[in-house]
Each structure stands twice: as C-alpha cells, then as structure tokens.
Design a protein around this motif. Sequence first.
Motif, PDB file in Angstrom:
ATOM      1  N   ILE A  92       0.811  -1.226   0.000  1.00  0.00           N
ATOM      2  CA  ILE A  92       0.000   0.000   0.000  1.00  0.00           C
ATOM      3  C   ILE A  92       0.841   1.271   0.000  1.00  0.00           C
ATOM      4  N   GLY A  93       2.152   1.098   0.172  1.00  0.00           N
ATOM      5  CA  GLY A  93       3.019   2.266   0.208  1.00  0.00           C
ATOM      6  C   GLY A  93       4.402   1.893   0.676  1.00  0.00           C
ATOM      7  N   GLN A  94       5.141   2.900   1.116  1.00  0.00           N
ATOM      8  CA  GLN A  94       6.527   2.675   1.504  1.00  0.00           C
ATOM      9  C   GLN A  94       7.061   3.834   2.313  1.00  0.00           C
ATOM     10  N   ILE A  95       8.105   3.513   3.067  1.00  0.00           N
ATOM     11  CA  ILE A  95       8.886   4.574   3.689  1.00  0.00           C
ATOM     12  C   ILE A  95      10.133   4.734   2.827  1.00  0.00           C
ATOM     13  N   ASP A  96      10.477   5.969   2.556  1.00  0.00           N
ATOM     14  CA  ASP A  96      11.603   6.318   1.691  1.00  0.00           C
ATOM     15  C   ASP A  96      12.527   7.220   2.488  1.00  0.00           C
ATOM     16  N   ILE A  97      13.808   6.860   2.540  1.00  0.00           N
ATOM     17  CA  ILE A  97      14.781   7.671   3.271  1.00  0.00           C
ATOM     18  C   ILE A  97      15.985   7.920   2.384  1.00  0.00           C
ATOM     19  N   ASP A  98      16.370   9.187   2.293  1.00  0.00           N
ATOM     20  CA  ASP A  98      17.545   9.607   1.533  1.00  0.00           C
ATOM     21  C   ASP A  98      18.636  10.036   2.504  1.00  0.00           C
ATOM     22  N   SER A  99      19.881   9.816   2.089  1.00  0.00           N
ATOM     23  CA  SER A  99      21.023  10.246   2.881  1.00  0.00           C
ATOM     24  C   SER A  99      21.994  11.024   2.012  1.00  0.00           C
ATOM     25  N   HIS A 100      22.680  11.964   2.633  1.00  0.00           N
ATOM     26  CA  HIS A 100      23.709  12.730   1.945  1.00  0.00           C
ATOM     27  C   HIS A 100      25.059  12.009   1.994  1.00  0.00           C
ATOM     28  N   THR A 101      25.059  10.793   2.525  1.00  0.00           N
ATOM     29  CA  THR A 101      26.263   9.988   2.675  1.00  0.00           C
ATOM     30  C   THR A 101      26.179   8.763   1.766  1.00  0.00           C
TER      31      THR A 101
END
Length: 151
Positions: free
Chosen positions: A119-128
């Motif tokens: 039904i969806g997702q968690i999305d996480i971005d990193s600058h590393t």
Amino acid sequence: MNFQDLKSQTQEILTNSVSNRDEKLLAVCQLLHKNVPHYNWVGFYFANHQTQTLHLGPYVGAETDHTIIPFGKGICGQVAVSNTNFIVPDVSSQKNYIACSITVKSEIVIPIFVNGINIGQIDIDSHTIDAFTTDDERFLEELTVEVSKLF
C-alpha cells in the motif's frame, strides 16, 4: 539514539489515540530525521493501484517535486512493482533513479503491506554514500509493520 529507543518512541507515536494517521506519520518522520544523523529526508509514499502511481504523504526534509511517481519509475516506483526492500548505496550508479537533489547519495525504501498488498513505503535519503546498514533495514521493516496497523 539507538534503534531500540527509536522503536519504543515510534510505537508511542503510532498508538497515540489523539493524533490522526497523517499526524502520526509526520511525527515518525520528524523523530527519525532528528535522531538518525544519516536520515536526511524521511517520507512516506502511498499507492494508488488504479492509476499505478505513488503519492507523497507526510515527509520531513527538503521539498520535492516528486509528489506523484509512476510504478516502475525511480527507486520508489521499482519497490511498488517488486514488493521488496531496495537499498541503494550510491544513487549515481542507478540508471532508473529520479534525482530529488544533488546532495542525495544513498537511499533506502521499504514497502508497507496491508493484507499482503503493498500500500506504500517509507523512503529515506542520505547525503552519505553507503549510509544504510542491515540494522537500518531491520528497524525500518519493523516500523512498516507497525505503520501498516494504521490502515
């Protein structure tokens, strides 16, 4: 703060009977963004299976133009199709990557399932580069199970 402490705090947020679902999800984003140094953008996308698109939900971090993502496009769109976790150690190595910002170096996306449906997702971005470990993945998998109970 370690993942065990975060797990306890996210559980508190998600079981709060006063807040509505979006308020809870935003509070989770804020908690993770504030307490995990390599979580530079934290957000949720939710699927519309009729239109085969993902729609941006609550998030914390830099503004994004990617409020609607077609299934199959970018990392999030690929997870909508594959139904599997996707960890990208270096986004520049991905041909099917949607660049949100030049500062993003790595990304992790974990699907949310309700009754076996993504039904969806968690999305996480990193600058590393190569920021995400199996500890991140396990923690986020557990979190998505708890999030799924809101639906």
